[in-house]
Design an enzyme around this catalytic site. Structure first.
Site, PDB file in Angstrom:
ATOM      1  N   ASP A   1       0.897  -1.158   0.000  1.00 32.40           N
ATOM      2  CA  ASP A   1       0.000   0.000   0.000  1.00 32.40           C
ATOM      3  C   ASP A   1       0.934   1.207   0.000  1.00 32.40           C
ATOM      4  OD1 ASP A   1      -1.532   2.250   0.789  1.00 32.40           O
ATOM      5  OD2 ASP A   1      -3.052   0.933   1.653  1.00 32.40           O
ATOM      6  N   HIS A   2       1.001   1.904  -1.127  1.00 28.19           N
ATOM      7  CA  HIS A   2       2.083   2.885  -1.274  1.00 28.19           C
ATOM      8  C   HIS A   2       1.985   4.047  -0.275  1.00 28.19           C
ATOM      9  CE1 HIS A   2      -0.885   5.011  -3.853  1.00 28.19           C
ATOM     10  NE2 HIS A   2      -0.200   6.101  -3.574  1.00 28.19           N
TER      11      HIS A   2
ATOM     12  N   HIS B   1      -5.647   3.050   1.808  1.00 29.79           N
ATOM     13  CA  HIS B   1      -4.705   4.134   2.083  1.00 29.79           C
ATOM     14  C   HIS B   1      -5.029   4.893   3.369  1.00 29.79           C
ATOM     15  CE1 HIS B   1      -3.339   3.216  -1.828  1.00 29.79           C
ATOM     16  NE2 HIS B   1      -4.045   4.066  -2.527  1.00 29.79           N
TER      17      HIS B   1
END
Length: 512
Positions: free
Chosen positions: A189-190, A252
């Site tokens: 999950d960036h 996010h």
């Protein structure tokens, strides 16, 4: 390590082979390969690293390099140009289907030939799946069958979405379970790689004055918001089956919420951190379907920007949610009674991601009308942390005014390299550090929390979202929704954070 510098010898391993599946796609060329180049340019990817792209498209090594090159950072001198050329030379390509063995046999031959040439005894193979979820399992099965590094290290990076709801997520988990151990899987999950998100734990637990006040006795409410200034831009067909909640909130923004509210881990060991994230997720009460605000963008006020329903790939009666505000309540000793509002939307008036922690008012008496303190963490753009507080107006005036303690990264850390999120996470995966990746039980609890709400919003009797203008701040009901959840708007309407350059125009902050 959270303090001190990581030495370069600790920061990489030799003879790693990185295979990027989906190498001809947008994600790989725009994010994955540029991130690998960033690590190589900065000395965090050893010269001995081999990078192989794999996809169905028939490409030569040279054609892959030409596709990727425009997305790498531009060289600013002869040395950096040479560095980029070196990086591209380390890339090769294998074409093949994702669900048949022939391409994997060719890939295995290339990997093993490189390891023989380098005299590798314990292989270290990293596989990055820049692919749609529908391909995850078939590719994972073939990796296990043909490419698994027996006696060495195998790591698998899986891109989101990790399922569409609780049922599909569990199905995917069940299919991957027999193939790879949990410690071999890195669910990326960036947002967990973003500099300001990684800074939340040091900010909270490394500063006594924040740590002591980080509770229901001092904090009135918290906001976590994501604003995008663009609509679906022709991707409505994809977005229509996803919606803003599934797209950015379940993953996010929920990750940000857990880091903001978790208890102090016993150490910076990855499992200690992830244990605390799971504990706080378990303390969140089910989302109240009556306590939400949902919207869908219409045309802009001047008519130049299209409505969501103007997208030809979208059904004209679509109820897809492009804006949502949800309130989380955590029933534990630290947070009980503190509303945490998460909001996200497309086609809004600006693009930014930020966290706002609103403190309670000071005791009444001499300060009957003084504004609340507020800690703001701007995740993007232009990373910053600033604390809004009250101070006496300079001079003979005895009145107070709002000012700020300001840590703007572009001013304070001019000579530092701040890695992009994917750069940071790829380095973590290479080192086997799971701190900033999503664990299986964490994923399960997050879907358990969101799936009932998604079923309600996507069911036959789902409510119709409020239409808001493209380029606005969202639905008209937003102000009342925030006030309902204890957000106090300043009487001036705008708080102006001083602007010293055009780049800092984002510092002018609308109160929404």
């Amino acid at each position: 390590m959270m303090c001190g510098e990581v030495t370069r010898t600790d920061a990489f391993e030799k003879d790693v082979i990185i295979t990027v599946f989906g190498a001809s796609g947008d994600l790989a060329k725009k994010k994955t390969f540029p991130a690998l180049y960033g690590l190589y340019r900065e000395g965090y990817l050893d010269d001995s690293t081999k990078i192989i792209g794999y996809a169905r498209s028939e490409l030569s090594d040279a054609e892959l390099r030409e596709r990727v090159k425009p997305y790498l950072s531009k060289p600013d001198d002869a040395a950096s140009e040479a560095k980029q050329a070196e990086f591209l030379e380390r890339m090769s390509y294998v074409a093949g289907p994702y669900d048949k063995e022939e391409g994997y046999v060719q890939l295995r031959e290339q990997i093993e030939a490189y390891e023989r040439e380098r005299g590798v005894e314990k292989p270290h193979r990293l596989f990055y799946l820049a692919l749609p979820p529908s391909a995850f399992v078939s590719v994972a099965e073939k990796i296990k069958q043909f490419l698994y590094a027996e006696g060495g290290v195998t790591r698998l990076i899986v891109e989101k979405p990790f399922g569409h709801d609780l049922e599909s997520s569990r199905k995917l988990q069940k299919q991957l379970e027999p193939l790879f151990r949990e410690e071999e899987i890195f669910r990326i999950d960036h947002y967990l790689g973003k500099e300001m998100v990684k800074n939340l734990l040091p900010l909270r637990f490394g500063n006594a004055f924040f740590n002591a006040s980080w509770n229901k006795e001092n904090i009135q409410m918290i906001q976590i918001s994501l604003k995008e200034p663009f609509g679906t831009e022709g991707r409505g067909g994809y977005f229509d089956s996803t919606g803003i909640i599934r797209d950015v909130m379940q993953n996010h923004l929920l990750q940000v919420l857990t880091l903001l509210t978790m208890e102090r881990p016993v150490s910076f060991d990855p499992e200690s951190i992830r244990d605390e994230k799971v504990k706080v997720l378990k303390a969140i009460v089910p989302l109240d379907h009556e306590d939400i605000l949902i919207g869908q963008y219409g045309r802009s006020e001047d008519g130049t920007k299209p409505a969501y329903l103007d997208d030809e790939t979208v059904s004209k009666d679509s109820k897809c949610v492009t804006f949502a505000a949800l309130t989380f309540n955590i029933q534990n000793e630290r947070w009980d009674g503190v509303p945490i509002v998460m909001r996200a939307g497309k086609a809004l008036n600006e693009g930014k991601v930020e966290i706002r922690i609103l403190y309670k008012r000071v005791a009444r008496g001499i300060f009957n009308d003084i504004p609340n303190n507020e800690l703001v963490v701007r995740v993007q753009p232009d990373e910053a942390i600033y604390l809004k507080f009250n101070a006496k107006t300079p001079g003979l005036d005895s009145n107070s005014q709002i000012t700020e303690l300001d840590l703007t990264y572009s001013k304070r850390y001019r000579d530092y390299w701040i890695p992009e999120a994917y750069e940071s996470l790829l380095r973590d995966a290479l080192l086997g550090d799971h701190s900033n990746f999503v664990r299986d039980d964490e994923l399960d609890i997050s879907w358990k929390l969101f799936t009932p709400l998604l079923n309600y919003l996507e069911g036959p009797d789902s409510p119709r979202p409020e239409i808001y203008k493209y380029g606005s701040r969202g639905p008209d009901g937003l102000t009342k929704y925030l006030e309902k959840h204890q957000y106090v708007f300043e009487k001036s309407g705008l708080y102006q954070w001083p602007v010293s350059s055009p780049k800092e125009k984002a510092s002018l902050e609308p109160r929404l």
